[in-house]
Scaffold this motif. Structure first.
Motif, PDB file in Angstrom:
ATOM      1  N   THR A  12      40.403  47.610  33.852  1.00  0.00           N
ATOM      2  CA  THR A  12      40.505  46.293  33.226  1.00  0.00           C
ATOM      3  C   THR A  12      39.342  46.037  32.262  1.00  0.00           C
ATOM      4  OG1 THR A  12      41.448  45.537  35.320  1.00  0.00           O
ATOM      5  CG2 THR A  12      40.831  43.834  33.737  1.00  0.00           C
ATOM      6  N   GLY A  13      38.110  46.165  32.780  1.00  0.00           N
ATOM      7  CA  GLY A  13      36.930  45.798  31.981  1.00  0.00           C
ATOM      8  C   GLY A  13      36.665  46.770  30.843  1.00  0.00           C
ATOM      9  N   ASP A  35      37.292  57.975  31.572  1.00  0.00           N
ATOM     10  CA  ASP A  35      37.856  57.657  32.892  1.00  0.00           C
ATOM     11  C   ASP A  35      38.297  58.963  33.549  1.00  0.00           C
ATOM     12  OD1 ASP A  35      38.949  54.720  34.182  1.00  0.00           O
ATOM     13  OD2 ASP A  35      39.620  56.579  35.129  1.00  0.00           O
ATOM     14  N   GLN A  36      38.356  58.911  34.886  1.00  0.00           N
ATOM     15  CA  GLN A  36      38.641  60.149  35.619  1.00  0.00           C
ATOM     16  C   GLN A  36      40.129  60.458  35.714  1.00  0.00           C
ATOM     17  OE1 GLN A  36      36.648  59.064  39.215  1.00  0.00           O
ATOM     18  NE2 GLN A  36      38.007  57.350  39.600  1.00  0.00           N
ATOM     19  N   GLN A  43      46.340  46.046  39.317  1.00  0.00           N
ATOM     20  CA  GLN A  43      46.043  45.935  40.757  1.00  0.00           C
ATOM     21  C   GLN A  43      46.611  44.681  41.430  1.00  0.00           C
ATOM     22  OE1 GLN A  43      41.896  47.264  41.693  1.00  0.00           O
ATOM     23  NE2 GLN A  43      41.884  48.077  39.625  1.00  0.00           N
ATOM     24  N   ARG A  63      46.455  55.257  30.664  1.00  0.00           N
ATOM     25  CA  ARG A  63      45.258  54.528  30.223  1.00  0.00           C
ATOM     26  C   ARG A  63      45.099  54.514  28.708  1.00  0.00           C
ATOM     27  NH1 ARG A  63      42.388  53.140  34.456  1.00  0.00           N
ATOM     28  NH2 ARG A  63      42.481  54.456  36.287  1.00  0.00           N
ATOM     29  N   VAL A  78      32.754  60.933  35.581  1.00  0.00           N
ATOM     30  CA  VAL A  78      31.320  60.828  35.282  1.00  0.00           C
ATOM     31  C   VAL A  78      30.554  61.420  36.465  1.00  0.00           C
ATOM     32  CG1 VAL A  78      29.407  59.219  34.919  1.00  0.00           C
ATOM     33  CG2 VAL A  78      31.670  58.718  33.945  1.00  0.00           C
ATOM     34  N   THR A 105      32.938  50.816  35.790  1.00  0.00           N
ATOM     35  CA  THR A 105      33.594  51.716  36.733  1.00  0.00           C
ATOM     36  C   THR A 105      34.007  51.019  38.025  1.00  0.00           C
ATOM     37  OG1 THR A 105      31.327  52.544  36.997  1.00  0.00           O
ATOM     38  CG2 THR A 105      32.918  54.021  35.984  1.00  0.00           C
ATOM     39  N   CYS A 161      39.205  40.734  44.652  1.00  0.00           N
ATOM     40  CA  CYS A 161      40.114  39.607  44.842  1.00  0.00           C
ATOM     41  C   CYS A 161      40.107  39.062  46.280  1.00  0.00           C
ATOM     42  CB  CYS A 161      41.538  40.013  44.457  1.00  0.00           C
ATOM     43  SG  CYS A 161      42.591  38.571  44.293  1.00  0.00           S
ATOM     44  N   ASP A 291      33.860  44.607  38.251  1.00  0.00           N
ATOM     45  CA  ASP A 291      33.478  44.748  39.655  1.00  0.00           C
ATOM     46  C   ASP A 291      32.209  45.568  39.865  1.00  0.00           C
ATOM     47  OD1 ASP A 291      35.850  43.417  40.063  1.00  0.00           O
ATOM     48  OD2 ASP A 291      36.948  45.154  40.824  1.00  0.00           O
ATOM     49  N   ALA A 300      37.053  40.076  40.378  1.00  0.00           N
ATOM     50  CA  ALA A 300      38.415  39.715  39.989  1.00  0.00           C
ATOM     51  C   ALA A 300      38.652  40.046  38.524  1.00  0.00           C
ATOM     52  CB  ALA A 300      38.647  38.218  40.214  1.00  0.00           C
ATOM     53  N   GLY A 301      39.933  40.304  38.207  1.00  0.00           N
ATOM     54  CA  GLY A 301      40.303  40.601  36.835  1.00  0.00           C
ATOM     55  C   GLY A 301      40.011  39.423  35.914  1.00  0.00           C
ATOM     56  N   SER A 302      40.160  38.203  36.453  1.00  0.00           N
ATOM     57  CA  SER A 302      39.918  37.027  35.615  1.00  0.00           C
ATOM     58  C   SER A 302      38.432  36.943  35.242  1.00  0.00           C
ATOM     59  CB  SER A 302      40.362  35.741  36.338  1.00  0.00           C
ATOM     60  OG  SER A 302      39.605  35.554  37.508  1.00  0.00           O
ATOM     61  N   LYS A 378      51.652  33.067  38.142  1.00  0.00           N
ATOM     62  CA  LYS A 378      51.249  34.341  38.771  1.00  0.00           C
ATOM     63  C   LYS A 378      52.159  35.472  38.279  1.00  0.00           C
ATOM     64  CE  LYS A 378      49.411  36.761  42.442  1.00  0.00           C
ATOM     65  NZ  LYS A 378      48.041  36.848  42.879  1.00  0.00           N
TER      66      LYS A 378
HETATM   67  C1  LIG Z   1      45.278  44.330  45.876  1.00  0.00           C
HETATM   68  C2  LIG Z   1      44.527  43.711  44.751  1.00  0.00           C
HETATM   69  C3  LIG Z   1      44.921  42.493  44.221  1.00  0.00           C
HETATM   70  C4  LIG Z   1      44.209  41.913  43.184  1.00  0.00           C
HETATM   71  N1  LIG Z   1      44.632  40.706  42.691  1.00  0.00           N
HETATM   72  C5  LIG Z   1      43.956  40.111  41.699  1.00  0.00           C
HETATM   73  C6  LIG Z   1      44.400  38.869  41.170  1.00  0.00           C
HETATM   74  O1  LIG Z   1      45.420  38.324  41.584  1.00  0.00           O
HETATM   75  N2  LIG Z   1      43.648  38.292  40.182  1.00  0.00           N
HETATM   76  C7  LIG Z   1      42.528  38.888  39.697  1.00  0.00           C
HETATM   77  O2  LIG Z   1      41.893  38.319  38.799  1.00  0.00           O
HETATM   78  N3  LIG Z   1      42.074  40.076  40.181  1.00  0.00           N
HETATM   79  C8  LIG Z   1      42.770  40.712  41.158  1.00  0.00           C
HETATM   80  N4  LIG Z   1      42.345  41.922  41.648  1.00  0.00           N
HETATM   81  C9  LIG Z   1      41.044  42.465  41.199  1.00  0.00           C
HETATM   82  C10 LIG Z   1      41.102  43.169  39.856  1.00  0.00           C
HETATM   83  O3  LIG Z   1      42.128  44.133  39.817  1.00  0.00           O
HETATM   84  C11 LIG Z   1      39.753  43.828  39.589  1.00  0.00           C
HETATM   85  O4  LIG Z   1      38.730  42.892  39.807  1.00  0.00           O
HETATM   86  C12 LIG Z   1      39.637  44.347  38.166  1.00  0.00           C
HETATM   87  O5  LIG Z   1      40.584  45.361  37.965  1.00  0.00           O
HETATM   88  C13 LIG Z   1      38.215  44.848  37.909  1.00  0.00           C
HETATM   89  O6  LIG Z   1      38.155  45.552  36.697  1.00  0.00           O
HETATM   90  P1  LIG Z   1      37.068  46.705  36.510  1.00  0.00           P
HETATM   91  O7  LIG Z   1      37.224  47.188  35.129  1.00  0.00           O
HETATM   92  O8  LIG Z   1      35.754  46.251  36.977  1.00  0.00           O
HETATM   93  O9  LIG Z   1      37.522  47.850  37.538  1.00  0.00           O
HETATM   94  P2  LIG Z   1      38.850  48.738  37.496  1.00  0.00           P
HETATM   95  O10 LIG Z   1      39.945  48.070  36.755  1.00  0.00           O
HETATM   96  O11 LIG Z   1      39.093  49.113  38.917  1.00  0.00           O
HETATM   97  O12 LIG Z   1      38.418  50.026  36.643  1.00  0.00           O
HETATM   98  C14 LIG Z   1      37.405  50.902  37.068  1.00  0.00           C
HETATM   99  C15 LIG Z   1      37.708  52.243  36.421  1.00  0.00           C
HETATM  100  O13 LIG Z   1      36.597  53.125  36.567  1.00  0.00           O
HETATM  101  C16 LIG Z   1      37.087  54.428  36.770  1.00  0.00           C
HETATM  102  N5  LIG Z   1      36.038  55.225  37.427  1.00  0.00           N
HETATM  103  C17 LIG Z   1      35.396  54.972  38.590  1.00  0.00           C
HETATM  104  N6  LIG Z   1      34.503  55.950  38.849  1.00  0.00           N
HETATM  105  C18 LIG Z   1      34.575  56.816  37.830  1.00  0.00           C
HETATM  106  C19 LIG Z   1      33.906  58.036  37.520  1.00  0.00           C
HETATM  107  N7  LIG Z   1      32.965  58.572  38.320  1.00  0.00           N
HETATM  108  N8  LIG Z   1      34.242  58.685  36.376  1.00  0.00           N
HETATM  109  C20 LIG Z   1      35.187  58.183  35.539  1.00  0.00           C
HETATM  110  N9  LIG Z   1      35.852  57.034  35.777  1.00  0.00           N
HETATM  111  C21 LIG Z   1      35.545  56.367  36.916  1.00  0.00           C
HETATM  112  C22 LIG Z   1      38.321  54.215  37.648  1.00  0.00           C
HETATM  113  O14 LIG Z   1      39.210  55.321  37.563  1.00  0.00           O
HETATM  114  C23 LIG Z   1      38.904  52.947  37.053  1.00  0.00           C
HETATM  115  O15 LIG Z   1      39.857  53.204  36.063  1.00  0.00           O
HETATM  116  C24 LIG Z   1      43.061  42.556  42.666  1.00  0.00           C
HETATM  117  C25 LIG Z   1      42.665  43.798  43.174  1.00  0.00           C
HETATM  118  C26 LIG Z   1      43.388  44.380  44.204  1.00  0.00           C
HETATM  119  C27 LIG Z   1      42.948  45.718  44.753  1.00  0.00           C
END
Ligand SMILES: Cc1cc2nc3c(=O)[nH]c(=O)nc-3n(C[C@H](O)[C@H](O)[C@H](O)COP(=O)(O)OP(=O)(O)OC[C@H]3O[C@@H](n4cnc5c(N)ncnc54)[C@H](O)[C@@H]3O)c2cc1C
Length: 414
Positions: A12-13, A35-36, A43, A63, A78, A105, A161, A291, A300-302, A378
């Protein structure tokens, strides 16, 4: 040659940051996302999979296709970051040099950190819906579950979340009623918190909803062991909760490579980050989104979306040698599915807890109150996620800062 921006993580981020940076900085910079794997999971959709309301093929996309033209993509894990030489070492033995690093990540699940959790019974009577595999296996298990003790347990915070396990309880109540077996199921929500949720007004409202739906609430339960064959959660202080089917949200940590990168992370592999500028504490040319950051906002995604605006502005300012914008306020916004085609909405930030009222102003979606409109919100969010949020677009009328208007100080009426 423009500045080299390396973004670790294409979830997401990482995706929304890359697309925003491309638009704002045009060809003045080189952007590479690492990304891996190639499976971008929506999610929030995982919540619906166990109940047959979503399928993996609807919530997973490649992706690279989410990245705008001109953004490089490397599909490799990474291995570590060397802050001193400004290099990211990858698992294939190559390295990427950066002028600005964005850590995106996320958080990983570490179920093996809880005694017994991944032992006998794992994915047979003990499940998680926090992974695609777990959500699918739980769907199969729920199909044959026609009575007994169904326990939903959060091992410990922080988790992604924090409302998702509560939503699971509400949907399970709805699902079991639809199947006509609800009266044969004892549904229990077990949490390490001292209430249904972290913030007092929302906690009281959500505890009221659990009660209304006949879900028992067990608080301050820190599960230290899961006994799958015996069907028991055992807390560190010796209490037990019996189950026939357990749905567990495992411990979370930051990505393991953070621990292999001297100076970057804390003891849980999250990245110490300024909560208002999103600059990493370790180095001025490292920024963190989503995260992976240790900021006191929900995972959270928001939150990730709202952070994007400030993060990109600050990378621009950093590259121009200007002072950073310290305005990220911890804004979070979550729909809470409550079953029967209804949902609540909560909106809050670092300083203001979720309050009743309306969002985004005095007229709008009801806050902390069940409504069909919130449920539609939603459901629509998935379209918005793929087409607007990841693309790094702003939502008209909704900025990254939490709107003050429309919120009432008094507690929600039940
Ligand atoms: C069941 C569930 C329900 C949810 N519901 C909601 C909701 O209703 N509303 C909401 O706002 N949020 C919700 N979320 C939370 C939301 O999905 C996350 O907070 C959001 O995706 C965070 O984004 P991010 O980019 O930080 O992490 P992610 O989207 O998880 O991305 C992290 C990325 O890093 C990559 N990565 C990690 N380690 C490595 C490495 N060593 N090398 C290369 N790549 C790597 C991973 O493959 C991944 O693609 C929910 C989550 C879950 C699990």
């Amino acid at each position: 040659m423009g500045a080299r921006i390396v973004i670790l993580g294409g979830g997401t981020g990482g995706t929304l940051a890359a697309n925003r940076l491309r638009r704002v900085l045009h060809d003045d910079v080189q952007i590479v996302v690492v990304d891996q794997d190639d499976a971008h999971v929506y999610q929030p959709g995982l919540l619906f999979v166990p109940f047959g309301l979503a399928h993996l093929d609807e919530i997973v996309r490649p992706r690279q296709r989410q990245l705008h033209r001109g953004i490089g993509y490397r599909q490799v894990a990474v291995d570590r970051v060397d802050l001193d030489t400004e290099r990211v070492w990858l698992n294939d033995g190559t390295a990427l040099e950066y002028d600005v690093l964005v850590v995106a990540t996320g958080a990983v699940l570490v179920p093996e950190e809880t005694e017994g959790l991944t032992g006998p019974g794992w994915m047979e009577k003990v499940f998680t819906f926090y992974t695609p595999e777990g959500a699918t296996r739980l769907h199969d298990a729920l199909e044959w579950f026609d009575g007994g003790r169904l326990v939903v347990d959060v091992i410990d915070m922080p988790i992604k979340c924090p409302v998702a396990p509560l939503e699971f309880c509400f949907l399970a109540d709805w699902y079991l009623k639809e199947l006509g077996v609800r009266d044969r199921v004892e549904l229990t929500y077990v949490t390490p918190l001292d209430g249904a949720f972290t913030k007092p007004v929302a906690s009281a409202a959500l505890a009221g909803l659990l009660d209304e739906k006949g879900v028992e609430l067990v608080t301050e339960f820190n599960a230290g062991e899961v006994d799958g064959p015996g069907g028991r959660l055992i807390s560190y202080d010796g209490r037990e909760v019996a189950f026939d089917l357990a749905v567990v949200v495992p411990l979370h940590s930051g990505a393991p490579y953070v621990g292999r990168s001297p100076g970057l992370g804390d003891e849980l592999n999250f990245v110490p980050t300024d909560e208002h500028t999103l600059q990493a504490k370790a180095r001025s040319n490292v920024f963190v989104i989503g995260d992976a950051a240790n900021v006191p906002a929900s995972k959270a995604g928001s939150v990730t979306h709202f952070e994007g605006e400030v993060l990109v502005e600050n990378i621009r300012r950093f590259l121009a040698g200007r002072p950073l914008d310290a305005t990220y306020d911890g804004h979070a916004n979550c729909f809470i599915e409550t079953g029967f085609h209804k949902a609540l909405l909560i909106d809050f930030n670092y300083d203001t807890e979720p309050l009743p009222g309306h969002f985004p102003g005095t007229v709008g979606l009801p806050l902390l109150k069940e409504s069909h409109l919130n449920h539609l919100g939603k459901l629509m969010f998935q379209w918005f996620y793929w087409h607007s949020l990841l693309a790094g677009r702003d939502v008209p009328g909704i900025g990254s800062a939490m709107p003050e208007r429309g919120k009432h100080e008094e507690p929600a009426s039940s």
